[in-house]
Design a protein around this motif. Sequence first.
Motif, PDB file in Angstrom:
ATOM      1  N   VAL A  61       0.841  -1.159   0.055  1.00  0.00           N
ATOM      2  CA  VAL A  61       0.202  -0.279   0.024  1.00  0.00           C
ATOM      3  C   VAL A  61       0.895   1.325   0.217  1.00  0.00           C
ATOM      4  O   VAL A  61       2.054   1.210   0.602  1.00  0.00           O
ATOM      5  N   ASP A  62       0.307   2.235  -0.442  1.00  0.00           N
ATOM      6  CA  ASP A  62       1.087   3.524  -0.587  1.00  0.00           C
ATOM      7  C   ASP A  62       1.238   4.302   0.866  1.00  0.00           C
ATOM      8  O   ASP A  62       2.015   4.911   1.176  1.00  0.00           O
ATOM      9  N   ARG A  63      -0.045   3.837   1.688  1.00  0.00           N
ATOM     10  CA  ARG A  63       0.033   4.675   2.840  1.00  0.00           C
ATOM     11  C   ARG A  63      -0.886   3.944   3.959  1.00  0.00           C
ATOM     12  O   ARG A  63      -1.658   3.071   3.673  1.00  0.00           O
ATOM     13  N   ILE A  64      -0.350   3.922   5.150  1.00  0.00           N
ATOM     14  CA  ILE A  64      -1.081   3.419   6.439  1.00  0.00           C
ATOM     15  C   ILE A  64      -1.613   4.543   7.275  1.00  0.00           C
ATOM     16  O   ILE A  64      -0.792   5.395   7.568  1.00  0.00           O
ATOM     17  N   GLN A  65      -2.902   4.474   7.363  1.00  0.00           N
ATOM     18  CA  GLN A  65      -3.528   5.556   8.183  1.00  0.00           C
ATOM     19  C   GLN A  65      -4.002   4.936   9.452  1.00  0.00           C
ATOM     20  O   GLN A  65      -4.926   4.132   9.353  1.00  0.00           O
ATOM     21  N   ILE A  66      -3.429   5.267  10.435  1.00  0.00           N
ATOM     22  CA  ILE A  66      -4.028   4.652  11.960  1.00  0.00           C
ATOM     23  C   ILE A  66      -4.695   5.472  12.687  1.00  0.00           C
ATOM     24  O   ILE A  66      -4.097   6.712  13.029  1.00  0.00           O
ATOM     25  N   THR A  67      -6.149   5.505  12.999  1.00  0.00           N
ATOM     26  CA  THR A  67      -6.724   6.412  13.687  1.00  0.00           C
ATOM     27  C   THR A  67      -7.217   5.951  15.167  1.00  0.00           C
ATOM     28  O   THR A  67      -7.772   4.690  15.419  1.00  0.00           O
ATOM     29  N   LEU A  68      -6.603   6.616  16.193  1.00  0.00           N
ATOM     30  CA  LEU A  68      -6.953   6.235  17.395  1.00  0.00           C
ATOM     31  C   LEU A  68      -8.169   6.929  18.133  1.00  0.00           C
ATOM     32  O   LEU A  68      -8.842   7.857  17.551  1.00  0.00           O
ATOM     33  N   GLY A  69      -8.495   6.660  19.327  1.00  0.00           N
ATOM     34  CA  GLY A  69      -9.541   7.235  20.110  1.00  0.00           C
ATOM     35  C   GLY A  69     -10.976   6.689  19.977  1.00  0.00           C
ATOM     36  O   GLY A  69     -11.920   7.079  20.490  1.00  0.00           O
ATOM     37  N   GLN A  70     -11.132   5.246  19.257  1.00  0.00           N
ATOM     38  CA  GLN A  70     -12.255   4.891  19.094  1.00  0.00           C
ATOM     39  C   GLN A  70     -12.311   3.570  20.235  1.00  0.00           C
ATOM     40  O   GLN A  70     -11.848   2.452  19.696  1.00  0.00           O
ATOM     41  N   ASP A  71     -12.874   3.801  21.150  1.00  0.00           N
ATOM     42  CA  ASP A  71     -12.868   2.663  22.260  1.00  0.00           C
ATOM     43  C   ASP A  71     -13.750   1.775  22.346  1.00  0.00           C
ATOM     44  O   ASP A  71     -14.014   0.743  22.789  1.00  0.00           O
ATOM     45  N   SER A  72     -14.903   1.897  21.373  1.00  0.00           N
ATOM     46  CA  SER A  72     -15.974   0.705  21.210  1.00  0.00           C
ATOM     47  C   SER A  72     -15.670  -0.183  20.385  1.00  0.00           C
ATOM     48  O   SER A  72     -15.523  -0.009  19.016  1.00  0.00           O
ATOM     49  N   PRO A  73     -15.583  -1.383  20.812  1.00  0.00           N
ATOM     50  CA  PRO A  73     -15.121  -2.626  19.496  1.00  0.00           C
ATOM     51  C   PRO A  73     -16.251  -2.695  18.796  1.00  0.00           C
ATOM     52  O   PRO A  73     -16.090  -3.043  17.472  1.00  0.00           O
ATOM     53  N   GLN A  74     -17.347  -2.380  19.251  1.00  0.00           N
ATOM     54  CA  GLN A  74     -18.771  -2.634  18.165  1.00  0.00           C
ATOM     55  C   GLN A  74     -18.780  -1.504  17.186  1.00  0.00           C
ATOM     56  O   GLN A  74     -18.885  -1.974  15.737  1.00  0.00           O
ATOM     57  N   ALA A  75     -18.207  -0.441  17.441  1.00  0.00           N
ATOM     58  CA  ALA A  75     -18.407   0.638  16.528  1.00  0.00           C
ATOM     59  C   ALA A  75     -16.975   0.313  15.461  1.00  0.00           C
ATOM     60  O   ALA A  75     -17.133   0.507  14.085  1.00  0.00           O
ATOM     61  N   VAL A  76     -15.940  -0.106  15.875  1.00  0.00           N
ATOM     62  CA  VAL A  76     -15.035  -0.383  14.928  1.00  0.00           C
ATOM     63  C   VAL A  76     -15.119  -1.613  14.256  1.00  0.00           C
ATOM     64  O   VAL A  76     -15.161  -1.732  12.887  1.00  0.00           O
ATOM     65  N   GLN A  77     -15.910  -2.732  14.596  1.00  0.00           N
ATOM     66  CA  GLN A  77     -16.397  -3.847  13.758  1.00  0.00           C
ATOM     67  C   GLN A  77     -17.357  -3.440  12.904  1.00  0.00           C
ATOM     68  O   GLN A  77     -17.279  -3.980  11.675  1.00  0.00           O
TER      69      GLN A  77
END
Length: 594
Positions: A278-294
């Motif tokens: 991939v050209d880029r890896i974007q890691i976004t933090l601060g999302q504490d809900s596993p359900q929301a991430v899923q």
Amino acid sequence: MAREALRMTAGFAGLALGLAGCGAGGGPSGVPTGPPREGGTLRVVGSSDIEHLDTASANSVGAYGLTRSFARTLFGTKASNDFNETIPLQADMATELPTKENGGIGKDGRTYTVKLRQGVNWNTEPPRPVTAADFVRGFKRLCNPASPSSGKGYYISTLEGMDGYCDGFEKVDAKSAEAIAGYQNGHDIEGVEAKDDHTLVFRLKEPASDFLNLLSLQFTAAAPQEYDRYVPDSAEFRQHTVSNGPYQITEYRPSGSYTLGRNPAWKRETDPLRGGHVDRIQITLGQDSPQAVQQQLEVGTADLAWDHPVPTSAIPRLRRARDPRFAIRETPGNSPYVVFNTRSPNNNGALGDRAVRQAMQYAVDRTALIKIVGGPDIAAPLHTVIPPGSSGHAPADPYPTPGESGDPARCRRLLADAGHPGGLELKFPYRTNSVHKLIAESLKANLAACGVKAELSPDAGGTFYAKTISSTDKTRDGAWDIAAPGWTPDWYGNNGRSIIQPLFDGRAYGPGSTNYGGYDNFQVNGLIDAALTAPDTAHAAGYWRLADQKIMEDAAIIPLLNRAQPIFHSSRVGGARFLPTAAGYDYTQAWLAQ
């Protein structure tokens, strides 16, 4: 011994392969197949920042997955969805694995000569070759007083002169980058030498059958001369990382995000372990809900989870659907476990009493914890320090309870016998990501049933390890009494050292130590030494097993679960290959469909 133990976890592997193999490439939830496609942005979302970004002190699964993309070691392991393929060591920046036959290991087993692969460059202006001196600098930084490596004990006990070098480093001003660099550049480690730009020579105190494994750990990554400008792992350091891997950190917002772009100095032909598609890896933090991430992964607005396994509630649905994006990957470990702060002054120092710790072993309902993390396909009860898949593991249950459900009556009785008929009051910080809050609440209820009041406090933002349970000041002052960290071995196979030594060697206790509760037993320390100098891996495994038994007799921790990792990726991710030691897919191997 290790091979026999590894077979015990084969059930997890069979399930993982069965799930991942169904429906691949078909329908809207299919998995891309075919040759890797170059380009695009891999979107990773999750909760907490890592405790340490500096490879010298990075010590979490998340840190390992991230630093692997920009910091290379002499040796490493392959990412694979076949657990057994992830175990053998392979050359990374070294040209080959040293052996006695090829002259890389001396006849006495104490001298190792490692040749460096040429053509590997730092992403400096202009690009500069990575040299043996950069690896020496990496070793010298392990004992820095500002952010010392939790793995330094591996090398102090193994390398000639490392102990004396580290003793001197402790006296240096931890707030002065100039003083730290001055000590490093003015003092040598007898057992680590750059013979020339392309040759490293290591001299060991005694033969060590796992020494090459130690050279595969991220702690030992090469360190460029630019790092001398900054206090190790400081905020300033974190804004100036230098790369020799396929990616470089182009932007870092603490506790907010990481952006990684391609490293123009990296050459694919020089790197046998990473892809860099991939050209880029974007890691976004601060999302504490596993359900929301899923949900984001399933609808395709994100690609991989940073620090959340698949939520327990989603697992049955994904299994019924035989969703090819879902798998259960093997990560044999002790995760989580309850650690006692044996040095806490609270309750008149009660947790320093072995009888008190033994009483609380009977409090835990492991069946409830297994339900929380996803059921028996995800986790099994664990009653030993060393988990399956690791050297020295032997099934045992020294504190049995009916049906794994706990025995609160026995816990109360033993606490009373130990002089605490009114119970205890304990401070219990917990991690806020994944299911750790639910686990903490379950443990709190278990303890309450046997007269122990646990005061829960959320510990977020990557501070749980670095600023709470690894802080000798907070440990000594009783800022916490019990906690529930997790431990994934630093490597698998011949790995007894990677569990007992970092977690329980009392001589290594200090700032940044992973012996979180300050446990110290001279008999265990002696068994560690015996294992490290054993004539072969079978004898070493025997000593590790004896150490495990003694630690459990002392009830230094409460083992809880041996967990696998339920993991998911979006429909556009191809090349998802698992790294057990990172508990996630290798970012450098992933590629994206159109």
